[in-house]
Structures are given as structure tokens and as C-alpha cells.
Design a protein around this motif. Structure first.
Motif, short mmCIF file in Angstrom:
data_model
loop_
_atom_site.label_atom_id
_atom_site.label_comp_id
_atom_site.label_asym_id
_atom_site.label_seq_id
_atom_site.Cartn_x
_atom_site.Cartn_y
_atom_site.Cartn_z
N MET A 167 0.85 -1.21 0.00
CA MET A 167 0.00 0.00 0.00
C MET A 167 0.88 1.26 0.00
N LYS A 168 0.66 2.08 -0.99
CA LYS A 168 1.42 3.33 -1.16
C LYS A 168 1.02 4.32 -0.06
N PRO A 169 1.97 5.09 0.49
CA PRO A 169 1.59 6.11 1.47
C PRO A 169 0.65 7.13 0.84
N PRO A 170 -0.27 7.66 1.63
CA PRO A 170 -1.30 8.57 1.09
C PRO A 170 -0.86 10.02 1.03
N ALA A 171 0.39 10.30 1.36
CA ALA A 171 0.87 11.69 1.37
C ALA A 171 2.39 11.65 1.25
N GLU A 172 2.98 12.83 1.11
CA GLU A 172 4.44 12.89 1.08
C GLU A 172 4.94 13.78 2.21
N ILE A 173 6.13 13.46 2.68
CA ILE A 173 6.73 14.26 3.76
C ILE A 173 7.01 15.66 3.22
N GLY A 174 6.69 16.65 4.05
CA GLY A 174 6.89 18.04 3.64
C GLY A 174 5.63 18.70 3.09
N MET A 175 4.66 17.88 2.75
CA MET A 175 3.39 18.38 2.21
C MET A 175 2.62 19.14 3.32
N ARG A 176 1.84 20.13 2.92
CA ARG A 176 1.01 20.81 3.92
C ARG A 176 -0.25 19.99 4.19
N LEU A 177 -0.72 20.07 5.42
CA LEU A 177 -1.89 19.29 5.81
C LEU A 177 -3.05 19.51 4.85
N GLU A 178 -3.27 20.75 4.44
CA GLU A 178 -4.44 21.04 3.60
C GLU A 178 -4.31 20.45 2.20
N ASP A 179 -3.12 19.97 1.86
CA ASP A 179 -2.94 19.35 0.55
C ASP A 179 -3.05 17.82 0.60
N VAL A 180 -3.20 17.25 1.78
CA VAL A 180 -3.31 15.79 1.91
C VAL A 180 -4.66 15.35 1.36
N ASP A 181 -4.64 14.30 0.55
CA ASP A 181 -5.88 13.81 -0.05
C ASP A 181 -6.77 13.19 1.03
N THR A 182 -8.06 13.25 0.80
CA THR A 182 -9.03 12.82 1.82
C THR A 182 -9.78 11.56 1.38
N PRO A 183 -10.26 10.76 2.35
CA PRO A 183 -9.97 10.88 3.78
C PRO A 183 -8.58 10.35 4.10
N ALA A 184 -8.00 10.85 5.18
CA ALA A 184 -6.69 10.38 5.64
C ALA A 184 -6.68 10.40 7.16
N LEU A 185 -5.89 9.49 7.72
CA LEU A 185 -5.76 9.40 9.18
C LEU A 185 -4.57 10.27 9.59
N ILE A 186 -4.84 11.26 10.40
CA ILE A 186 -3.84 12.27 10.76
C ILE A 186 -3.44 12.09 12.22
N LEU A 187 -2.14 12.08 12.47
CA LEU A 187 -1.65 12.08 13.85
C LEU A 187 -0.92 13.40 14.10
N GLU A 188 -1.46 14.19 15.02
CA GLU A 188 -0.83 15.47 15.37
C GLU A 188 0.27 15.18 16.37
N LEU A 189 1.53 15.35 15.94
CA LEU A 189 2.65 14.87 16.75
C LEU A 189 2.82 15.63 18.06
N ASP A 190 2.57 16.92 18.07
CA ASP A 190 2.73 17.66 19.33
C ASP A 190 1.78 17.11 20.40
N ALA A 191 0.52 16.91 20.03
CA ALA A 191 -0.46 16.41 21.00
C ALA A 191 -0.11 14.97 21.41
N PHE A 192 0.31 14.17 20.44
CA PHE A 192 0.70 12.79 20.71
C PHE A 192 1.85 12.74 21.72
N GLU A 193 2.85 13.56 21.52
CA GLU A 193 4.02 13.56 22.43
C GLU A 193 3.63 14.09 23.80
N THR A 194 2.74 15.07 23.82
CA THR A 194 2.23 15.57 25.11
C THR A 194 1.56 14.43 25.89
N ASN A 195 0.78 13.62 25.19
CA ASN A 195 0.09 12.51 25.85
C ASN A 195 1.07 11.48 26.40
#
Lengths: 369, 369
Positions: A1-29
Motif C-alpha cells: 500500500m502506497k503512502p497517502p501523502a508525502e513528507i513536507g506536504m502541507r496538511l491542507e494538501d493531503v488527499d481525503t480521507p486520511a488518518l492524521i496524527l498530530e505529533l505535538d499532541a501525541f508527544e504531550t500525551n
């Protein structure tokens, strides 16, 4: 399965639907949990939630002794991904599964739960054939009415069966109350765990009277774990959802000692139709966000409510005065239930400050056996 | 992903949970549909249900002109798997998706739906960039209150926008009433489709008055298609679930002209705990069978009821006098809702007379974009 986005891409350019992990919040948890329980109990984070060795390794780096899984195939994915200590916090029945479990126990430290003497015999036979040693816990019925052996005498007999099995090491008691996690009132959650605690303590006392050492009591989830910590009967906790914090958990009452975690998991959805002034249809339905624990929340868009789902569509109602999303606009949804939502995807699109920073494969996605 | 079974294996030896396709029942369903509608309408089977080119090819062999999909990524998997004619029976919005759709239209006959003039412009631009021609249908709002343009004037304007787009071919009207499929009463289902039929006919008449030929009216699902056939306004039907017949569809009232199909799709589950005389816990929970349309049925085991699910566990209650399953016994469950259940698996384990005959990969599993 090909990744659904590329590193460096802006969030608003990610194709939908996609599962997003917000790293700051994740690390806080990760840090919030570790800080809270440090020096009080061990953490064995539950990987059934995330199904991703990349996350498991970060939980271990934050202090966890290892992870839990519910399935042999999940445990295989975790060991394959570099986790050295895995407890299958579940009963594993049947020759094929036990053969795989025993083979895995030759590669990593593996634990498993039992609630029946027949299963102990089957497990011992598999371990013997593989030349493996397996940490074996009794699962105690603590009020959830699912699996588990009854506290007291039946538990003692089962422990004796484990001890009599040369390839099994009696590792302790698994005491988890799943239904308690989502009781809204914090006081009611505490009361349910207090009852579970009595069953654990009585069983430990009975084992001691029989000169049996109980090495570990393990259990507890993201909705209750500080009650287990304060009650003192548990040595190890197994929270899973704390890394993500889904919309159903958000409906719980959170008060000390239970911390509220940050929402870090989202489904990015796109508006595909605007049939009326009051309705936006998004491209994320029940194949993109599990609806078993209710509809997802719409993140930081006041007045927008996701009210209904079909397989590939979601109905987002636009309340009075709310800023209406246009065709092609993207919305972040907070899944109703994180575990089965994650199980629909092959990748986490990991985002920090609006930019894709990493892509983590969900290698135990679909690992049901 | 490794197949979960081997060809030649007996069903009872397949590891659990597994997605089972009973080939005799499946082939009966293919033939039953084809015989019923032959010479009356075209069949364009819906691949959102099965996500598997092997099944799509068998539907085409049974007479279907091609398949429908809901997502570009599903259509890609179908074309990749050898299906030459695919209608994306849905709106596709956003530059990335449309670029992929247009690229696909260079390799196969591709149709898509629109319900907004902005989307027509975006689609034309993508088709032009790719040098592709795309069959474009208007989706008509026929009472489902999801996507779709209103019948009459708004529909006519949208058709004109398509006709004015050099790379788009106006292919017809998509008129599908999803909610109607699961109305229990056959008479109520007929009445809802009759209303939809009026909107279709009025719009066709308006197009004719404007000297616009409407090549095809397409729509209809497994719960209603014979009503569409009898009402005469549709040229093509899009049933999907008929190949499997899930437990929710089984609760519909089936009376002529609507045929009842055979259950061909099952989840094989294993008993992992027997905590009491009245309860068996199985290893198939909501990650193994989607619960959005209710619990699964227990197949040919009178007195056993699957009453509750958690992520990896199912509660099977044992009624008075029922034959109780033992630890390790296997049960066939009929999924509550076939589409999202299939989407949890990577393989169909295809069984005939109790023996695994084939393994078909679910190549569009997880194809959400």
C-alpha cells in the motif's frame, strides 16, 4: 500500500480521507502519562489501539516496559517491528494460533492470559513442542462479564494448573474492566474499579496463603488507570487510547486524579457536496471513521455537527451563524472510537505545525487472528 | 498480506476470524439476478460491496456491463484487476483525485457523477489536462437527502454545463435512493421508488423538450431494483449486496417481484472462552464484523444469539435447550452489514462443500480516497 501523502506536504494538501496524527499532541500525551505514574506502577501500553510499532517504540522510549496486544497476529507485528516484550492480554485458543504464539516466544518475551484449564493444557503442549517458555497470567473476572476465571477458589486452581506446566511461568493476574472505561461519572468509574480491586486483593491473599507468589497484577485502561494506581492492587497499567483521546472518551467526566489527554488523532475529510445551505456532505463515512461509539466530532469548527454516516458519506449539519465549508474544503474529524478507526487505515500521516513530518505504517492493521 | 488459509484445507481448520465466501450460494446469487433482469435492464454491479476484481469479473461474465465504485482508488483497483468499464457513482472533488480519475479514463471507460457546476468545471479541466474523455452523469436528488442536484431546472442547467465541456460526455442520470434499500416493508420501498421515478421522468421529459438525449438512467440497489425495473424509468441497475445478502438485508420483507438472495458471506469465529453455561465468547468483535447495522446472525445454530460486541470479542448467548459450543468450536456468523465487514479483510476464503477452493485478494480494501 502506497503512502497517502508525502513528507513536507502541507496538511491542507493531503488527499481525503486520511488518518492524521498530530505529533505535538501525541508527544504531550506520552509525557503526561509517564509523568503521572512514574515510580508508582509500570506502564505496558496497549497496542490494540494503534497497531503500529513506531508508536510502540515511542511508548517504550517514554518508559513503558513493553506493549499489550489482543491477537497473536498483532503481537507478531509488534515483535517484527522491534518490540521485545509483548503481553497478549487475551485468551488464545486453538492449535494454529498457539503454535504461532509459542514460535514468537522464542524471539521475544511473550505473555498470554488463560481462563480455563483446557486452555492451559493446550498452551503447555504448544510451548513444549516449540521449546518455548511463556509468561502466563490468569485473567480474573472483575465485573465485565466477558472472559475470565472467577476470583477465589477457581482462580487458585487455575494458577496451580499453570504452575504444574513446565513450559509456563505463572506471571500474575490480569484484571481489566473494559466497560468501566466509558462510564461517564468519574465517581462511578472509581466505584467499579474499587469492586474489581477487592476481587484482586482477595485472590492475591488466597494465593499467598497457598505460598504462591503473584509476580504482577496488570490491567487498567485510559478511563480509569489512576484509580487502579491509587487503590494499590495493580503493579502495571495497560492504557491504549490515551495516546489519541477519541470523541467518546472526551464525553467522560475528567477530574483529578484522572487526567484528560489531548486529541491527537483525526480523520481529514473533504466536502464533496453542498446540497443545501444547512448541509455539507463529506467523503468520510463509516469506512473512514468507525461509528460504533457514536459520530465523530468536527474539530474547531463551531456550529458544524457530523450527524449521520453512510458507507462513504458523512452528513455535516451547519448550525445557525456557523461558517459554512465550501465544496472541496477540508475538515478535521475526531473519531468516535479510535481503535476500530485506526484499523481502517494503512498509514498514519504524522503532522506537526501543519506540515507532514512522517508516515508511519499501521503494520498490524487487519491483524485479527 | 499473507493469505489466511490454504487451498484444499477444510473449513473447520481455517484460523479465526476469517472472511468466508460460500461459492455455491455466491454463484446462485449471480445467476438469480442475471435471470431476473435479462433483456429488461443492464446490470452494473456495485463493487463498493466486494472490493474485489475477481468478483467483479464474475459479475461481468454473468452479464454485467461493468461495475460501479464510490471512490477513485476503488476504480483504480478494479481497472488494475481487469475491469474495463467503471462508473464512479459519486461526486469526486479536488484536484488530486480528479487528476487520478482523468488518468484512469485513458486506460478504461470511466464514468463519474456531478451535482454542482463548479465540480463540472474542475472535472473538465482535469480531463483536458490528461487528454481524456469522461462519461459524466448528473446525480439526481431523489429523496435520499445526501448528494444530488434537484430535479427539473437545476438538473437541466447542470446537464448544459456538461454538454458545454469538450472533454465530458453527458452520459445520463444517476438516480439512487440508498435509504430506501433497508425499509422493511416491500410496499413502502415500492412507494419511495415510485416517487423517485417521477423525479427521473420529469427530468428526462425536460431534457427532451430541450432536445437533449439522456443516454442512460442508472441506479437501484439490492433492496429495490425490481421496482426500478418495473417502473421502467431506469436502463441500468447497480445492486451490490445481492452477491452476499447480509443479516440486515435478511430483515427486509421479501416478496415478488423482489427476490431474496442466499447468504454467501460469513465470518468464521472461534469460541475463546466459556465463562458460564449461558455464554460463549468468540474471537470476532467489531474489528471482524461491522456492527453499524446491528449484530451478526449465528448461522444454523438454533438458540445461539450474538448479542454484544467489543473490539475483539463477541458475546454469544446460549438459549434454553440450545447445543452449547465448546472451547475452540467454530461458528459461522452472517455479518450485519456486508460492505464495511469486507473492508476489514484482505482475503476472501472461498469455500465449496466445506473445502477451501480459492483465495481472492480484496485489492480495494481500505481504498478510501
Amino acid at each position: 500500500m502506497k503512502p497517502p501523502a508525502e513528507i513536507g506536504m502541507r496538511l491542507e494538501d493531503v488527499d481525503t480521507p486520511a488518518l492524521i496524527l498530530e505529533l505535538d499532541a501525541f508527544e504531550t500525551n506520552l509525557k503526561r502519562l509517564a509523568d503521572l505514574v512514574k515510580g508508582r506502577v509500570r506502564v505496558r501500553a496497549h497496542a490494540k489501539t494503534h497497531k503500529c510499532p513506531e508508536i510502540g517504540k515511542r511508548q517504550v522510549a517514554a518508559g513503558a516496559v513493553g506493549v499489550c496486544c489482543q491477537k497473536v497476529s498483532e503481537a507478531e507485528a509488534m515483535v517484527e517491528g522491534g518490540i521485545a516484550d509483548v503481553l497478549v492480554s487475551n485468551e488464545i485458543v486453538g492449535a494454529r494460533k498457539l503454535e504461532r504464539l509459542a514460535a514468537l516466544a522464542r524471539r521475544a518475551r511473550i505473555g498470554v492470559c488463560v481462563d480455563h484449564a483446557d486452555n492451559v493444557r493446550e498452551l503447555q503442549a504448544a510451548a513444549q513442542r516449540a521449546g518455548a517458555n511463556i509468561d502466563t497470567y490468569i485473567e480474573l473476572e472483575v465485573g465485565m462479564r466477558r472472559c475470565g476465571v472467577a476470583a477465589g477458589g477457581p482462580a487458585l486452581e487455575l494458577v496451580k494448573a499453570i504452575i504444574a506446566s513446565p513450559n509456563l511461568r505463572f506471571a500474575g493476574i490480569h484484571a481489566y474492566h473494559g466497560r468501566a472505561q466509558h462510564i461517564r461519572s468519574a465517581e462511578e468509574r472509581r466505584a467499579v474499579i474499587q469492586n474489581a480491586s477487592l476481587l484482586v486483593t482477595n485472590t492475591k491473599t488466597l494465593l499467598e496463603k497457598n505460598k504462591i507468589i503473584c509476580p504482577i497484577v496488570t490491567g487498567a485502561g485510559s478511563g480509569t488507570f489512576m484509580f487502579e494506581v491509587e487503590l494499590g492492587a495493580w503493579d502495571e497499567i495497560q492504557p491504549g487510547s490515551y495516546v489519541f483521546m477519541d470523541w467518546d472518551y472526551a464525553r467522560n467526566e475528567w477530574a483529578p486524579p484522572m487526567p484528560r489527554f489531548e486529541h491527537s488523532l483525526f480523520v481529514l475529510a473533504g466536502v464533496m457536496s453542498r446540497p443545501s445551505a444547512l448541509l455539507a456532505v463529506v467523503d468520510a463515512g463509516l469506512k473512514a471513521s468507525s461509528m460504533d461509539s457514536g459520530m465523530p466530532g468536527v474539530w474547531q469548527r463551531p456550529g458544524l455537527s457530523y450527524t449521520h454516516a453512510s458507507d462513504e458519506h458523512g452528513w455535516v449539519e451547519i448550525g445557525p451563524g456557523a461558517a459554512a465549508p465550501g465544496l472541496g474544503d477540508k475538515l478535521l474529524l475526531v473519531p468516535g472510537h479510535c481503535d476500530p478507526t485506526v484499523n481502517l487505515y494503512d498509514w498514519y500521516v504524522c503532522v506537526r505545525a501543519g506540515v507532514v513530518e512522517a508516515l508511519w505504517p499501521i503494520t498490524a492493521r487487519g491483524a485479527v487472528t
